[in-house]
Design an enzyme around this catalytic site. Sequence first.
Site: not given
Ligand SMILES: *Cc1c(COP(=O)(O)O)cnc(C)c1O
Length: 395
Positions: A134, A219, A248
């Site tokens: 994700f 990520d 986050k």
């Molecule tokens: C939440 C998340 C995203 C996306 O972040 P947003 O601030 O909603 O754009 C990307 N990568 C990971 C691993 C996430 O948990």
Amino acid sequence: MNTQEVIELYNQYVIGNYGRLPKVIVQGKGNIMIDLEGNQILDLFPGWAVSGIGHCHPRVVEAVQKQAAQLLHMDNTFYTLPQGQLAKLLSERSFGGKCFFCNSGAEANEAALKLARKYTAKGKYKIITAEKSFHGRTFGAVTATAQPKYHDGFMPLVPGFEYVPFNDIQALTEAFDEEVAAVMIEPIQGEGGINPATAEYMHTIRNLCDEAGAVMILDEVQTGMGRTGKWFAYQHFDVVPDIITLAKALGGGVAIGAMIAKPEIAAALVPGTHASTFGGNPLACAAGIAVIEAVEAEHLLENAQRMGDYARSKLNELKAKYPIIEGIRGIGLMIGIQLNSPGAGIVSRCLEKGLRINCTQDTVLRFMPSMTITAEELDRAIAILDEVLAEEAKK
Ligand SMILES: *Cc1c(COP(=O)(O)O)cnc(C)c1O
């Protein structure tokens, strides 16, 4: 207004793109959130991992109040103190890279994908990502997100992406060729069900990228900022990535995203190549600085490690009691409880009893408490889950 009236307001005026639980939250304090009726809810998933040091941490609140009164926003035509200071703190705690700031995880990943293509040699363009990943919802990030349910209805996606099964070394090796510009994975897949990468997989990515002149992107939007007991999850593995992305928990509740890249790679982003109007604004950066200071002053990396181990040991006791639990996964305070049947009903029952948790991939309960969580709070959470599982078992 009461809860029903607020829900009706949303129904009439807010686009219905979220499945929401029927509670209006008006206040947050530490690991507690308070609804419109004054009920207290123990929050083991605060802000979807954004409130990584709890709701309204006093240091963050103070830093934001102070900065708001001094300089709320300044565009990147000029320099500001908080952006430079936050970049230094992040660089020193990671791999000595340079930072680009934006406002969300998806934007941080867009920056990383663009930088990888800009930096690598001519003819390289392919981005390899993993199934069940994700990476966000913008077009580049959602293309990187190798889950068909997030693509449905949005075709055509961004060209040049290739997907491989997570933790599958052979598949990754076979996918590599001279056209690969980057591999991007989460060191622990979050939304995908709390799936940690193996050390061997991480090393394979590093080696393949080195051989091909490709960029290793991690990520760390969900895993970063201490949740796993180290500042960044890659630090559990003996590898150094080329780029990491953050968002986050970075702002402790204020919107901010960041990409950290090795200096020689970062140098490809010369003026005119990439930008964000709000990126690195003083308010968000002041919050980020306060988060890092709080984590260090309150020894929260150690607490994340210790409380993560504690939660897992308690959850393993539940596993021995309830056959619905197949396994417990995770590192630090990123905890997945694999069930053998859907978990949505359990999440709802827990909420009715004053505990907020999450369920992902249908059958994985997710605990991502703040790094300030205490053993007593975890005991309370696990007692509620125990009750709910006992009721489920009787059905
Ligand atoms: C939440 C998340 C995203 C996306 O972040 P947003 O601030 O909603 O754009 C990307 N990568 C990971 C691993 C996430 O948990």
